[in-house]
Design a protein around this motif. Structure first.
Motif, mmCIF file in Angstrom:
data_model
loop_
_atom_site.group_PDB
_atom_site.id
_atom_site.type_symbol
_atom_site.label_atom_id
_atom_site.label_comp_id
_atom_site.label_asym_id
_atom_site.label_seq_id
_atom_site.Cartn_x
_atom_site.Cartn_y
_atom_site.Cartn_z
ATOM 1 N N SER A 137 0.714 -1.203 0.016
ATOM 2 C CA SER A 137 0.124 0.058 0.020
ATOM 3 C C SER A 137 0.800 1.222 -0.056
ATOM 4 N N ILE A 138 2.117 1.256 0.524
ATOM 5 C CA ILE A 138 3.000 2.320 0.584
ATOM 6 C C ILE A 138 3.601 2.523 -0.685
ATOM 7 N N ASN A 139 3.963 1.437 -1.546
ATOM 8 C CA ASN A 139 4.182 1.667 -2.901
ATOM 9 C C ASN A 139 3.371 2.139 -3.770
ATOM 10 N N SER A 140 2.058 1.573 -3.541
ATOM 11 C CA SER A 140 0.878 2.140 -4.251
ATOM 12 C C SER A 140 0.635 3.738 -4.029
ATOM 13 N N ILE A 141 0.951 4.226 -2.801
ATOM 14 C CA ILE A 141 0.748 5.468 -2.512
ATOM 15 C C ILE A 141 1.819 6.307 -3.021
ATOM 16 N N LYS A 142 3.165 5.832 -3.060
ATOM 17 C CA LYS A 142 4.313 6.372 -3.891
ATOM 18 C C LYS A 142 3.986 6.410 -5.384
ATOM 19 N N ASN A 143 3.498 5.447 -6.069
ATOM 20 C CA ASN A 143 3.283 5.410 -7.266
ATOM 21 C C ASN A 143 2.297 6.378 -7.742
ATOM 22 N N ALA A 144 1.177 6.718 -6.901
ATOM 23 C CA ALA A 144 0.223 7.572 -7.063
ATOM 24 C C ALA A 144 0.789 8.830 -7.164
ATOM 25 N N ILE A 145 1.391 9.094 -5.967
ATOM 26 C CA ILE A 145 2.075 10.450 -6.172
ATOM 27 C C ILE A 145 2.971 10.879 -7.090
ATOM 28 N N LYS A 146 3.970 9.855 -7.602
ATOM 29 C CA LYS A 146 4.656 10.089 -8.854
ATOM 30 C C LYS A 146 3.837 10.284 -10.077
ATOM 31 N N MET A 147 2.782 9.505 -9.989
ATOM 32 C CA MET A 147 1.821 9.715 -11.299
ATOM 33 C C MET A 147 1.336 11.265 -11.563
ATOM 34 N N VAL A 148 0.741 11.612 -10.158
ATOM 35 C CA VAL A 148 0.372 13.027 -9.969
ATOM 36 C C VAL A 148 1.295 14.113 -10.321
#
Length: 191
Positions: free
Chosen positions: A3-14
């Motif tokens: 879930s931390i990796n998913s949040i990091k990926n989402a922040i990167k995409m934003v």
């Protein structure tokens, strides 16, 4: 952990989306001169088609010239008053040799010139429908050749040719439907 990796990926995409958005906003702030240069470069590198260029820039002489040089078929998208200024004799000759039906998109001045009309019609008989030159439309020999292949082209002959017995017989022999283009004077004799 996932879930931390998913949040990091989402922040990167934003962040990437924001960067892209900033680039687009910067493009909107470009002055017209720079925008013309960008459009010209895009045309040169086949990144944009002339027909998709905004009206504000599509009538720019440099862009029109480049569009014609890049692909002569672009003439069908260029406003006639700008086209007249930018077309050169060799452009028209090349165009009509390759695409005779593009006679349709040429300004009337060119569609009335005998040489261009003959060039187009001899390449493709169907170009006769775009011809404005009287000599071509009254050329009996040319029409006999065309009507032998497509009698329906009688529609585009001059009135004097539509009254010519040999012309009419050639057209009707090739295609009975050509009767609808015969003048009243001859229709009684043929039917």
């Amino acid at each position: 952990m996932s879930s931390i990796n998913s949040i990091k990926n989402a922040i990167k995409m934003v962040r990437e989306s924001l960067d892209l958005l900033e680039e687009r906003v910067d493009l909107l702030d470009i002055n017209p001169t720079n925008r013309i240069e960008i459009i010209k470069e895009s045309l040169k590198n086949n990144l944009i088609e002339y027909k998709l260029i905004d009206k504000e820039f599509s009538n720019n002489k440099e862009i029109i010239k480049l569009a014609i040089e890049k692909d002569i078929k672009n003439i069908k998208y260029i406003d006639n008053k700008y086209l007249l200024e930018n077309l050169k004799i060799n452009h028209i000759t090349v165009l009509l040799n390759k695409y005779p039906l593009y006679l349709e998109y040429l300004p009337e001045r060119f569609r009335a010139e005998e040489d261009y009309c003959r060039r187009a019609v001899l390449k493709d008989f169907k170009a006769i429908k775009f011809v404005l030159n009287k000599k071509v439309l009254e050329d009996k020999t040319l029409f006999l050749i065309m009507l032998d292949k497509d009698g329906m082209l009688l529609e585009y002959a001059s009135e004097s040719l539509k009254n010519d017995f040999e012309i009419v017989i050639t057209a009707v022999t090739q295609n009975k439907e050509a009767k609808k283009f015969i003048t009243k004077k001859l229709s009684d004799k043929i039917i």
